[in-house]
Design a protein around this motif. Sequence first.
Motif, PDB file in Angstrom:
ATOM      1  N   ALA A 294       0.827  -1.208   0.000  1.00  6.31           N
ATOM      2  CA  ALA A 294       0.000   0.000   0.000  1.00  6.31           C
ATOM      3  C   ALA A 294       0.860   1.257   0.000  1.00  6.31           C
ATOM      4  O   ALA A 294       0.558   2.232  -0.700  1.00  6.31           O
ATOM      5  CB  ALA A 294      -0.918  -0.003   1.219  1.00  6.31           C
TER       6      ALA A 294
ATOM      7  N   HIS B  25       0.730   3.250  -3.561  1.00  2.00           N
ATOM      8  CA  HIS B  25      -0.426   4.139  -3.533  1.00  2.00           C
ATOM      9  C   HIS B  25      -0.364   5.266  -2.498  1.00  2.00           C
ATOM     10  O   HIS B  25      -0.644   6.415  -2.824  1.00  2.00           O
ATOM     11  CB  HIS B  25      -1.690   3.309  -3.288  1.00  2.00           C
ATOM     12  N   ALA B  26      -0.067   4.956  -1.251  1.00  2.00           N
ATOM     13  CA  ALA B  26      -0.270   5.935  -0.180  1.00  2.00           C
ATOM     14  C   ALA B  26       1.006   6.610   0.305  1.00  2.00           C
ATOM     15  O   ALA B  26       0.935   7.661   0.948  1.00  2.00           O
ATOM     16  CB  ALA B  26      -0.972   5.267   1.006  1.00  2.00           C
TER      17      ALA B  26
ATOM     18  N   VAL C 262       0.280   5.819   4.474  1.00  2.00           N
ATOM     19  CA  VAL C 262      -0.327   4.503   4.689  1.00  2.00           C
ATOM     20  C   VAL C 262      -0.830   4.380   6.128  1.00  2.00           C
ATOM     21  O   VAL C 262      -1.731   3.590   6.412  1.00  2.00           O
ATOM     22  CB  VAL C 262       0.687   3.376   4.359  1.00  2.00           C
TER      23      VAL C 262
ATOM     24  N   SER D  64      -4.232   5.272   5.846  1.00  2.00           N
ATOM     25  CA  SER D  64      -4.951   4.158   5.205  1.00  2.00           C
ATOM     26  C   SER D  64      -5.359   3.119   6.240  1.00  2.00           C
ATOM     27  O   SER D  64      -6.480   2.581   6.193  1.00  2.00           O
ATOM     28  CB  SER D  64      -4.067   3.505   4.138  1.00  2.00           C
TER      29      SER D  64
ATOM     30  N   TRP E  84      -5.159  11.789  -1.748  1.00  2.00           N
ATOM     31  CA  TRP E  84      -6.214  11.091  -1.012  1.00  2.00           C
ATOM     32  C   TRP E  84      -6.725   9.868  -1.760  1.00  2.00           C
ATOM     33  O   TRP E  84      -7.155   8.883  -1.152  1.00  2.00           O
ATOM     34  CB  TRP E  84      -7.367  12.047  -0.721  1.00  2.00           C
TER      35      TRP E  84
ATOM     36  N   VAL F 124      -4.502   7.198  -0.722  1.00  2.00           N
ATOM     37  CA  VAL F 124      -4.788   6.793   0.656  1.00  2.00           C
ATOM     38  C   VAL F 124      -5.988   5.849   0.689  1.00  2.00           C
ATOM     39  O   VAL F 124      -5.991   4.821   1.396  1.00  2.00           O
ATOM     40  CB  VAL F 124      -5.045   8.027   1.544  1.00  2.00           C
ATOM     41  N   LEU F 125      -7.028   6.176  -0.093  1.00  2.00           N
ATOM     42  CA  LEU F 125      -8.222   5.329  -0.127  1.00  2.00           C
ATOM     43  C   LEU F 125      -7.922   3.966  -0.746  1.00  2.00           C
ATOM     44  O   LEU F 125      -8.391   2.931  -0.253  1.00  2.00           O
ATOM     45  CB  LEU F 125      -9.334   6.032  -0.900  1.00  2.00           C
ATOM     46  N   ARG F 126      -7.147   3.947  -1.849  1.00  2.00           N
ATOM     47  CA  ARG F 126      -6.781   2.666  -2.435  1.00  2.00           C
ATOM     48  C   ARG F 126      -5.901   1.878  -1.459  1.00  2.00           C
ATOM     49  O   ARG F 126      -6.015   0.657  -1.345  1.00  2.00           O
ATOM     50  CB  ARG F 126      -6.047   2.884  -3.764  1.00  2.00           C
ATOM     51  N   GLY F 127      -5.032   2.584  -0.759  1.00  2.00           N
ATOM     52  CA  GLY F 127      -4.208   1.928   0.260  1.00  2.00           C
ATOM     53  C   GLY F 127      -5.066   1.311   1.352  1.00  2.00           C
ATOM     54  O   GLY F 127      -4.778   0.212   1.839  1.00  2.00           O
ATOM     55  N   ALA F 128      -6.160   2.004   1.712  1.00  2.00           N
ATOM     56  CA  ALA F 128      -7.073   1.469   2.728  1.00  2.00           C
ATOM     57  C   ALA F 128      -7.726   0.188   2.242  1.00  2.00           C
ATOM     58  O   ALA F 128      -7.911  -0.764   3.009  1.00  2.00           O
ATOM     59  CB  ALA F 128      -8.134   2.507   3.074  1.00  2.00           C
TER      60      ALA F 128
END
Length: 495
Positions: free
Chosen positions: A52, A56-57, A61, A64, A247, A250-254
């Motif tokens: 993540a 992505h983040a 993270v 995330s 962001w 961050v959302l994809r990392g979540a």
Amino acid sequence: MSLFRKKTLSSLLAQAADSEKSLKRTLGPGNLIALGIGAIIGAGLFVRTAAAAGGHAGAAVTISFIVAAVGCAFAGLCYAEFASMIPIAGSAYTYAYATMGELVAWIIGWALVLEYALGAATVSIAWSEFLNKLFDGQIPYAWCHSPFEKFKDLQTGVMHYGILNVPALFILLVLSLLLIKGTEESAIVNSIIVIIKVSIVLLFIVLGWQYINPVNHHPYMIPADAKPALLPNGNEYTYTNFFRHGWGGVLRGAAIVFFAFIGFDAVSTAAQEAKNPKKDMPVGILGSLIICTLLYVLFSWVLTGVAPYTDFVRAGKEASVAYAIETYMTNYHWLAKWVTVGILAGFSSVILVMLLGQSRVFYSMSNDGLLPKVFSVLHPKFRTPYKSNILLFVFVGAIATLLPGDITGDLTSIGTLLAFALVCVGIIIMRKADPDHPRPFRTPLVPLVPILGAVLCLAMIVSLDNTTILVALAWMVIGLMIYFSYSQKHSKLKA
């Protein structure tokens, strides 16, 4: 006969009554929290954090993990209310039987096979891989891979073929025998494993803190104009995509680290073995979630501070933690080996809790007549569903030793997410159907929290690839064939 006939709360509570014929109540709140941590902290902490962060983040993270934890908390709060109201084995299957009827309960019970049995098989395959890594590849390729796998040594030109994944079978056998011996003994071993792996996580946090380079945390989120990172194969990995920076990243990392939290629901499968389930089940479920979230955030803060996020793309997510230690933490190369030990310990406890959860779900389904009696036969001395454990070992062992890990893919997750979503819906239904029933623990902000939990889980299911969804649907079709040909006719609720 109605497909949506329900079990009454009074019958469920009568079933939960302790007797010589029921599961033995031996677990306290500490055991339940340890079970939750044992199921949650596995490879997710070591692998998904790097995946993540690198893709992505970035350093964000940590955010995330918080977002993912909030999403899990929605489902966790709903599980906690049900577990305190209906303290018997079966988890989401049992809750659905009381709220949405027999057919939906069967669908959830069948879906949980994807989470628990398939999950145990998948993790045992990964356990085998990391054991071989710990021994520097000394285990022959043929005896740690499935017959469907092959590998060509580029230096010698020799092609190696898999025969049987013996280490995966070994760890499944050891843990199955432990579960047959007793839940209390299993909980003690799980607690020891949890102490080992949490100690290694804390050791990395404490030792790595002094190697944090503030530059690696700035900017905290990956900027849209971030320079490309290099993949292990030498190709460039760009961050221009919306879900690879800011962001969006961050959302994809979540979404990626969300699956690092899966497992807390396994605590609810042990409700019939808890000493004081009405009080201790919410503590076990929510307590394990809180502790793991704190560890995840601290771990990811240190990891992204020790090494820049682009390094995790170049090193490959599986090797990222060891890479960060060996590259940036001078004089602590020995810690990389201990991280591998921690991963093995994490895998072991995850497999243990998954096998426990699956046998308890089958135990409840068998008691209801939806599965053959063999799944609910208890050992005369240990009072564990030993025949179910033996059959599960054969089933899970066959998958783990004969199939490669990548075939299972996201199937483990889809069963979990379906169960999460239906448990959230069940809370809303139960509040309307039986509002006056005593609830030792109450989910706050109903119906908002259950709705948010269900929507999040369904969104996760939709985001999975089409192949995974189609295979899961095929699995459900097989389950429905079994229900209409056997379970419906043998149900104890049959009119």
